[in-house]
Design an enzyme around this catalytic site. Structure first.
Site, PDB file in Angstrom:
ATOM      1  N   ARG A 119       0.823  -1.222   0.000  1.00 36.63           N
ATOM      2  CA  ARG A 119       0.000   0.000   0.000  1.00 36.63           C
ATOM      3  C   ARG A 119       0.854   1.269   0.000  1.00 36.63           C
ATOM      4  NH1 ARG A 119      -4.743   0.207   3.948  1.00 36.63           N
ATOM      5  NH2 ARG A 119      -5.431   1.647   2.349  1.00 36.63           N
ATOM      6  N   CYS A 120       2.166   1.108   0.150  1.00 36.40           N
ATOM      7  CA  CYS A 120       3.076   2.251   0.239  1.00 36.40           C
ATOM      8  C   CYS A 120       3.759   2.482  -1.106  1.00 36.40           C
ATOM      9  CB  CYS A 120       4.121   1.972   1.318  1.00 36.40           C
ATOM     10  SG  CYS A 120       5.467   3.168   1.365  1.00 36.40           S
ATOM     11  N   SER A 121       3.672   3.701  -1.634  1.00 35.46           N
ATOM     12  CA  SER A 121       4.264   3.995  -2.939  1.00 35.46           C
ATOM     13  C   SER A 121       5.781   3.845  -2.921  1.00 35.46           C
ATOM     14  CB  SER A 121       3.874   5.396  -3.403  1.00 35.46           C
ATOM     15  OG  SER A 121       4.396   6.377  -2.543  1.00 35.46           O
ATOM     16  N   ARG A 132       6.546   0.193  -3.078  1.00 32.95           N
ATOM     17  CA  ARG A 132       6.327  -0.309  -4.441  1.00 32.95           C
ATOM     18  C   ARG A 132       7.475   0.100  -5.367  1.00 32.95           C
ATOM     19  NH1 ARG A 132       1.031   1.487  -3.319  1.00 32.95           N
ATOM     20  NH2 ARG A 132       1.290   3.237  -4.759  1.00 32.95           N
TER      21      ARG A 132
END
Length: 113
Positions: A9-11, A14
């Site tokens: 969920r964390c950019s 990712r």
């Protein structure tokens, strides 16, 4: 083996994962919110990073602000807080042998792969 502690969920997490995928190297993904990290493993990661436990804490998380901010906590208490509330752990963390980095910015990961 390269390992990434990853939160999908964390950019930034990712971005780090994408960098590893594009490196062509073998790596393991640990989704640390789903696979709890033991105190011992977290202590080892902190040691590899060469930082203090408080430096690994995401201080803007709601749980930190509501339950821990402003309190005097020992390193052991901070580690226990991160184990009990893994959202508090800064991300992503990439480990390669005896080296580790926090992938913020993601270019930090290039230093150890």
């Amino acid at each position: 083996m390269i390992t990434i502690l990853h939160n999908p969920r964390c950019s930034k997490s990712r971005e780090g994962l994408s960098l590893l995928e594009n490196s062509g190297k073998d790596f393991e993904v640990i989704r640390y919110l789903d696979e709890p990290i033991s105190e011992e493993k977290l202590k080892n990661i902190i040691s590899l990073l060469g930082i203090t436990p408080i430096e690994l804490v995401r201080k803007n998380e709601t749980i930190w602000k509501s339950d821990f901010k402003g309190k005097t906590l020992s390193d052991a208490q901070i580690i226990k807080a991160m184990v009990a509330n893994p959202k508090l752990i800064e991300r992503p963390i990439v480990i390669n042998g005896k080296k580790a980095v926090i992938g913020r910015p993601s270019q930090n990961i290039l230093d150890i792969i």
